[in-house]
Design a protein around this motif. Structure first.
Motif, PDB file in Angstrom:
ATOM      1  N   PHE A 143       0.859  -1.187   0.000  1.00  0.00           N
ATOM      2  CA  PHE A 143       0.000   0.000   0.000  1.00  0.00           C
ATOM      3  C   PHE A 143       0.888   1.227   0.000  1.00  0.00           C
ATOM      4  O   PHE A 143       1.583   1.471   0.988  1.00  0.00           O
ATOM      5  N   MET A 173     -11.092  -0.349   1.195  1.00  0.00           N
ATOM      6  CA  MET A 173     -10.261  -0.475   2.383  1.00  0.00           C
ATOM      7  C   MET A 173      -9.713   0.896   2.763  1.00  0.00           C
ATOM      8  O   MET A 173      -9.453   1.724   1.894  1.00  0.00           O
ATOM      9  N   ASN A 174      -9.540   1.122   4.043  1.00  0.00           N
ATOM     10  CA  ASN A 174      -8.931   2.375   4.496  1.00  0.00           C
ATOM     11  C   ASN A 174      -7.651   2.064   5.269  1.00  0.00           C
ATOM     12  O   ASN A 174      -7.185   0.915   5.284  1.00  0.00           O
ATOM     13  N   ASP A 175      -7.062   3.083   5.879  1.00  0.00           N
ATOM     14  CA  ASP A 175      -5.785   2.890   6.580  1.00  0.00           C
ATOM     15  C   ASP A 175      -5.890   1.819   7.658  1.00  0.00           C
ATOM     16  O   ASP A 175      -4.939   1.069   7.889  1.00  0.00           O
ATOM     17  N   ASP A 194      -5.184   7.102   3.355  1.00  0.00           N
ATOM     18  CA  ASP A 194      -6.507   7.735   3.322  1.00  0.00           C
ATOM     19  C   ASP A 194      -6.439   9.159   2.754  1.00  0.00           C
ATOM     20  O   ASP A 194      -7.360   9.598   2.055  1.00  0.00           O
ATOM     21  N   LYS A 205     -15.932   6.911   8.095  1.00  0.00           N
ATOM     22  CA  LYS A 205     -16.806   8.066   7.867  1.00  0.00           C
ATOM     23  C   LYS A 205     -17.083   8.240   6.383  1.00  0.00           C
ATOM     24  O   LYS A 205     -17.926   9.020   5.995  1.00  0.00           O
ATOM     25  N   GLN A 206     -16.341   7.527   5.577  1.00  0.00           N
ATOM     26  CA  GLN A 206     -16.493   7.666   4.129  1.00  0.00           C
ATOM     27  C   GLN A 206     -17.800   7.039   3.669  1.00  0.00           C
ATOM     28  O   GLN A 206     -18.169   5.964   4.128  1.00  0.00           O
ATOM     29  N   PHE A 227     -12.227   2.795  -3.564  1.00  0.00           N
ATOM     30  CA  PHE A 227     -11.454   2.406  -2.386  1.00  0.00           C
ATOM     31  C   PHE A 227     -12.410   1.877  -1.345  1.00  0.00           C
ATOM     32  O   PHE A 227     -13.225   2.641  -0.828  1.00  0.00           O
ATOM     33  N   HIS A 287      -5.706  -1.533   6.039  1.00  0.00           N
ATOM     34  CA  HIS A 287      -4.310  -1.791   5.657  1.00  0.00           C
ATOM     35  C   HIS A 287      -3.487  -2.215   6.880  1.00  0.00           C
ATOM     36  O   HIS A 287      -2.649  -3.113   6.792  1.00  0.00           O
ATOM     37  N   ARG A 288      -3.746  -1.576   8.006  1.00  0.00           N
ATOM     38  CA  ARG A 288      -2.974  -1.917   9.222  1.00  0.00           C
ATOM     39  C   ARG A 288      -3.302  -3.324   9.699  1.00  0.00           C
ATOM     40  O   ARG A 288      -2.436  -4.031  10.202  1.00  0.00           O
TER      41      ARG A 288
END
Lengths: 421, 421
Positions: free
Chosen positions: A282, B284-286, A286, B212-213, B282, B289-290
């Motif tokens: 990645f 997936m968000n941060d 965001d 929140k997206q 998108f 990914h984590r």
């Protein structure tokens, strides 16, 4: 040649730009020679804002090759530096310094040692392809010092062996890295599609995105993609060749609509194959996604692309506008959604060509606070603001290729000692 | 049949599970019939923790078809509901309710009206494929009420027309949705690969990620991917067919290593083709990914997969462990890196099968605070903690398919009025 032990120093200072790919390079077919699996196309960025400056000096008084990067000595023993040094030394020619009455014979270069000092005029930590500008400058300036007669294309093929994308920094304007066919890499080199005077209206805004994540290096990242992605071959063999032709046409015709569509889709596909890698890579976060959404929403509402975006192996956005007017509107949108932290001052938050700020009507931090939401967001959920998520913006443009700096005050090495000033 | 105007009500209550794909469905070849461009494979999740319950009632006193979802009346006029209703009505048979002395003839179903009430035992907002469980339950329960004789595979083909992945919720255990070849979609249906007793050691932990997206709906998202991605056809035609065969083998042999590798790479490739869409999608968000990085780092340090991850059209992670021991170690890692906000209590932060919490040695919020960093992070940069980035965890397992609930107290409609209780 002047005798050994004499303390003359001959030196050359060069400056090389960085570049941003709009058709991406991702994947090697030969790791040692750095031969790519597809052509790529880039814009050279104005060296005034983003470049490497390198001074290379030779002296019989130097006992070994040494290098300093941004003032700090670094080892030159790495294979990539050694390859470039070897290739340039092979092509060295006789050099006369008439002012100092020195003649360096072709065969002398094999045993004379070098001091090299390089400096980037932008933060290396920002992930802005510092190695491209750095290796281009390293090779270009050495070639000048050693009076190498090869043309820039051949020089670019040497720079390629330092860092793949460095080859594209040997020219200004719009550059293609032709992947080539030869096993020895001799035809894998940069070709100038058009120089920096071809399409002067383009404005480039780089959003340097704050990131705490440690990123995968592009060298290991692209190796893993080639080894594990089920999509990369289809991209390299089928998708990119068609896009390269279209991008050449778009650049030739200054067709911003096609240019933007190709640049955005190719950036996204590069990140898609990174995600298709095991383990997945990645580079965008965001904030990167929010910048893309901002641009896509605006482009959609206007019915035609206002801005192109492209992301390299990191979260920073490179945004390309067709003209200053659109760039100013873009900067308003970016500053509205990504205002600076309270303790930041405007002059360090928007750097480079600050005249775009005036066009955007922003001359103070207060102006940022009072920016109106973009029209495409009216009657919608109010835009969320993400203070501090962009560290700073760099406003720049397409620029020229490497050159020798004749102003001696710009040299990074002392002309007497050959050590960093 | 009892006369018109009489106020008898006949009703059936059913419960259907949700499912999570481990080889992903993304892209339709027929939008109207919901026919996919590739096979997909899923695990059915335990309906105790994640399911839809639906009561369908018929009465001559009902003046029109009506539906309530989670207690709120919603229109039934949507094409997808109408299609499922039409297909089930076509297959309706005579029904006798001996207790009430009622006989509904085959031809009566065309003019009798229905009341339908459905309820999910998990938050719809969480993005946990509520439409799969919902449409499966809608079709399954209607088929029971109307005494439809078709087998579950044929019923699944009707549920497919409500929501593609709903067809996979018609069976427990491990299910393949065969894309089929027929233009009318009659062979695009679910096939059970193995029931829920086949591989009982698997533990599923779902991380419900705060977001929140606003997300792109999967319907429009997959349409845009099919229309614009240069990689989706290669995925559907070449990559997935080979993976489906391998995944069937892995499930048959309870080969967790292969299962995990296939599930992770296929999830990543699904998100890769989303990113290759114009404009890019998108999901997936941060935080997603984590979670991937946490799992990949752990899997890498052990040399063999400890956990598989898969993400649907949203940021939530579905994590599959081969056994309770590994699940407990996973939960420790997740709670360490994603602790709850201070005002949260443990019983609402980890829901479902809470016995995994005991195995993980976590019985209070204080236990979360004192968790040690995972061994694979020792001597490294200390793990950053992301408090509140996961809203809650659901611990569950592979579960059974739809069934009729005979306990009348579980009905969602009043047996006299036919209205929501």
């Amino acid at each position: 040649m002047a005798e050994e032990g004499s303390n003359w120093v001959v030196m050359v200072t060069g400056r090389s730009p960085t570049n941003i790919a709009v058709i991406k390079y991702w994947g090697k077919r030969d790791e040692g020679l750095i031969l790519p699996i597809n052509d790529s196309i880039s814009l050279t960025l104005d060296p005034i804002h983003l470049s490497a400056t390198t001074t290379v000096a030779v002296s019989p008084s130097f006992s070994r090759d040494r290098m300093w990067l941004n003032g700090k000595e670094i080892p030159l023993s790495g294979e990539r530096y050694q390859k470039c040094l070897r290739e340039i030394r092979k092509r060295a020619n006789e050099v006369s310094d008439e002012k100092q009455g020195i003649k360096i014979k072709k065969e002398d270069w094999e045993r004379l040692h070098l001091h090299i000092s390089s400096y980037n005029n932008f933060p290396t930590a920002a992930g802005l392809a510092s190695s491209a500008a750095g290796f281009a400058c390293f090779v270009y300036t050495l070639a000048k010092l050693m009076n190498v007669k090869d043309d820039l294309g051949q020089i670019s093929s040497i720079a390629r062996q330092g860092s793949g994308s460095a080859c594209r920094s040997l020219y200004g304007g719009f550059v293609k890295w032709a992947m080539g066919n030869n096993a020895d890499g001799s035809d894998s080199l940069a070709i100038q599609l058009a120089d920096e005077t071809h399409w002067t209206d383009l404005v480039v805004i780089i959003a340097v995105v704050s990131s705490k994540q440690k990123e995968t290096s592009s060298t290991s990242g692209m190796r893993e993609t080639v080894q594990t992605s089920a999509l990369i071959n289809h991209r390299a063999e089928t998708v990119v060749p068609a896009r390269v032709l279209k991008m050449e046409e778009a650049i030739k015709n200054r067709d911003f609509t096609s240019f933007a569509k190709l640049a955005c889709t190719d950036s996204n596909q590069f990140h898609a194959v990174c995600l298709d890698t095991s383990p997945p890579i990645f580079y965008m976060n965001d904030t990167s996604h929010r910048i893309i959404n901002l641009v896509e929403k605006w482009n959609h509402s206007e019915g035609t692309p206002q801005v192109a975006y492209t992301f390299d192996a990191g979260p920073n956005a490179v945004l390309i506008s067709p003209n200053r007017k659109t760039a100013a509107l873009l900067l308003q949108r970016l500053l509205f959604q990504f205002p600076p932290n309270q303790d930041t001052d405007l002059s360090s938050f928007v750097v480079g060509d600050k005249s775009i700020l005036q066009d955007a009507g922003v001359t103070s931090m207060k102006d940022i606070e009072t920016l109106e939401p973009p029209t495409e967001c009216k009657d919608k959920v109010p835009y969320q603001k993400f203070m501090g998520d962009v560290s700073y913006f760099i406003c720049t443009r397409v620029g020229s290729g490497p050159k020798v700096l004749t102003d001696e005050t710009l040299a990074l090495l002392d002309p007497i000692t050959g050590l960093p000033k």
